[in-house]
Design a protein around this motif. Structure first.
Motif, PDB file in Angstrom:
ATOM      1  N   VAL A  19       0.849  -1.191   0.000  1.00 37.34           N
ATOM      2  CA  VAL A  19       0.000   0.000   0.000  1.00 37.34           C
ATOM      3  C   VAL A  19       0.885   1.241   0.000  1.00 37.34           C
ATOM      4  CG1 VAL A  19      -1.822   1.238   1.218  1.00 37.34           C
ATOM      5  CG2 VAL A  19      -1.743  -1.250   1.313  1.00 37.34           C
ATOM      6  N   ALA A  20       0.689   2.098  -0.992  1.00 34.49           N
ATOM      7  CA  ALA A  20       1.394   3.376  -1.073  1.00 34.49           C
ATOM      8  C   ALA A  20       0.411   4.477  -0.682  1.00 34.49           C
ATOM      9  CB  ALA A  20       1.926   3.605  -2.476  1.00 34.49           C
ATOM     10  N   THR A  21       0.754   5.246   0.351  1.00 32.17           N
ATOM     11  CA  THR A  21      -0.104   6.318   0.854  1.00 32.17           C
ATOM     12  C   THR A  21       0.623   7.643   0.692  1.00 32.17           C
ATOM     13  OG1 THR A  21      -0.961   4.789   2.516  1.00 32.17           O
ATOM     14  CG2 THR A  21      -1.431   7.120   2.836  1.00 32.17           C
ATOM     15  N   CYS A  22      -0.029   8.595   0.032  1.00 34.67           N
ATOM     16  CA  CYS A  22       0.545   9.924  -0.145  1.00 34.67           C
ATOM     17  C   CYS A  22       0.529  10.635   1.206  1.00 34.67           C
ATOM     18  CB  CYS A  22      -0.251  10.713  -1.175  1.00 34.67           C
ATOM     19  SG  CYS A  22       0.378  12.379  -1.452  1.00 34.67           S
ATOM     20  N   ARG A  23       1.661  11.204   1.563  1.00 33.64           N
ATOM     21  CA  ARG A  23       1.749  11.886   2.860  1.00 33.64           C
ATOM     22  C   ARG A  23       1.074  13.250   2.851  1.00 33.64           C
ATOM     23  NH1 ARG A  23       7.432   9.459   3.566  1.00 33.64           N
ATOM     24  NH2 ARG A  23       7.011   7.883   5.146  1.00 33.64           N
ATOM     25  N   ASP A  24       0.791  13.800   1.671  1.00 30.19           N
ATOM     26  CA  ASP A  24       0.158  15.114   1.603  1.00 30.19           C
ATOM     27  C   ASP A  24      -1.364  15.023   1.543  1.00 30.19           C
ATOM     28  OD1 ASP A  24       2.608  16.330   1.720  1.00 30.19           O
ATOM     29  OD2 ASP A  24       2.820  16.462  -0.450  1.00 30.19           O
ATOM     30  N   CYS A  25      -1.896  14.234   0.603  1.00 37.25           N
ATOM     31  CA  CYS A  25      -3.354  14.185   0.430  1.00 37.25           C
ATOM     32  C   CYS A  25      -3.982  12.904   0.979  1.00 37.25           C
ATOM     33  CB  CYS A  25      -3.717  14.360  -1.048  1.00 37.25           C
ATOM     34  SG  CYS A  25      -3.180  13.020  -2.115  1.00 37.25           S
ATOM     35  N   GLN A  26      -3.198  11.990   1.524  1.00 42.52           N
ATOM     36  CA  GLN A  26      -3.652  10.753   2.162  1.00 42.52           C
ATOM     37  C   GLN A  26      -4.370   9.780   1.227  1.00 42.52           C
ATOM     38  OE1 GLN A  26      -2.661   9.995   5.264  1.00 42.52           O
ATOM     39  NE2 GLN A  26      -1.586  11.943   5.200  1.00 42.52           N
ATOM     40  N   ARG A  27      -4.171   9.888  -0.070  1.00 46.89           N
ATOM     41  CA  ARG A  27      -4.748   8.916  -1.001  1.00 46.89           C
ATOM     42  C   ARG A  27      -3.921   7.651  -0.965  1.00 46.89           C
ATOM     43  NH1 ARG A  27      -8.153   9.986  -5.613  1.00 46.89           N
ATOM     44  NH2 ARG A  27      -9.284  11.853  -5.100  1.00 46.89           N
ATOM     45  N   GLN A  28      -4.585   6.508  -1.207  1.00 42.70           N
ATOM     46  CA  GLN A  28      -3.915   5.220  -1.171  1.00 42.70           C
ATOM     47  C   GLN A  28      -4.025   4.507  -2.502  1.00 42.70           C
ATOM     48  OE1 GLN A  28      -5.535   2.783   1.905  1.00 42.70           O
ATOM     49  NE2 GLN A  28      -4.263   3.690   3.487  1.00 42.70           N
ATOM     50  N   ALA A  29      -2.980   3.750  -2.821  1.00 43.63           N
ATOM     51  CA  ALA A  29      -2.991   2.852  -3.965  1.00 43.63           C
ATOM     52  C   ALA A  29      -2.487   1.506  -3.475  1.00 43.63           C
ATOM     53  CB  ALA A  29      -2.113   3.379  -5.088  1.00 43.63           C
ATOM     54  N   ARG A  30      -3.183   0.430  -3.842  1.00 42.84           N
ATOM     55  CA  ARG A  30      -2.821  -0.908  -3.390  1.00 42.84           C
ATOM     56  C   ARG A  30      -2.364  -1.738  -4.580  1.00 42.84           C
ATOM     57  NH1 ARG A  30      -7.436  -2.042   1.149  1.00 42.84           N
ATOM     58  NH2 ARG A  30      -7.152  -0.040   2.132  1.00 42.84           N
ATOM     59  N   PHE A  31      -1.275  -2.446  -4.387  1.00 39.31           N
ATOM     60  CA  PHE A  31      -0.705  -3.315  -5.402  1.00 39.31           C
ATOM     61  C   PHE A  31      -0.496  -4.698  -4.802  1.00 39.31           C
ATOM     62  CE2 PHE A  31       0.735   0.978  -6.201  1.00 39.31           C
ATOM     63  CZ  PHE A  31       0.559   1.136  -7.553  1.00 39.31           C
ATOM     64  N   THR A  32      -0.651  -5.747  -5.597  1.00 34.89           N
ATOM     65  CA  THR A  32      -0.317  -7.075  -5.104  1.00 34.89           C
ATOM     66  C   THR A  32       1.196  -7.231  -5.136  1.00 34.89           C
ATOM     67  OG1 THR A  32      -0.536  -8.066  -7.293  1.00 34.89           O
ATOM     68  CG2 THR A  32      -2.481  -8.105  -5.871  1.00 34.89           C
ATOM     69  N   ALA A  33       1.716  -7.943  -4.162  1.00 34.58           N
ATOM     70  CA  ALA A  33       3.159  -8.154  -4.100  1.00 34.58           C
ATOM     71  C   ALA A  33       3.639  -8.989  -5.274  1.00 34.58           C
ATOM     72  CB  ALA A  33       3.531  -8.827  -2.782  1.00 34.58           C
TER      73      ALA A  33
END
Length: 86
Positions: A19-33
């Motif tokens: 899970v990549a979470t933007c530290r500014d706008c708090q949006r998340q993107a999820r990727f399978t390993a």
């Protein structure tokens, strides 16, 4: 005894999400390993991956690893990495 998951190969064996979470706008993107391991290699540290937020175009993202929710809700969107040629 617990062990830390420090490579994409270890996260792949446990069927986890990155899970990549933007530290500014708090949006998340999820990727399978598994997708990231095919793209970057199984020995790569997931915390060293560079992600870019599509909303605010910022590269300041926090990377975490989580278990795959088997009871997926419609809000769970899993992205796939692609290489873009310019």
């Amino acid at each position: 005894m617990t062990r830390t998951i420090d490579t994409l190969g270890k996260a792949l064996r446990h069927n986890m999400l990155v899970v990549a979470t933007c530290r500014d706008c708090q949006r998340q993107a999820r990727f399978t390993a598994s997708d990231l391991a095919k793209f970057y290699g199984q020995g790569r540290d997931p915390h060293s991956l560079k992600f870019r937020c599509t909303h605010c175009d910022n590269r300041n993202c926090k990377v975490t690893i989580m278990d795959n929710p088997y009871d997926r809700t419609p809000e769970t969107v899993v992205w796939r990495p692609v290489k873009i040629r310019l």
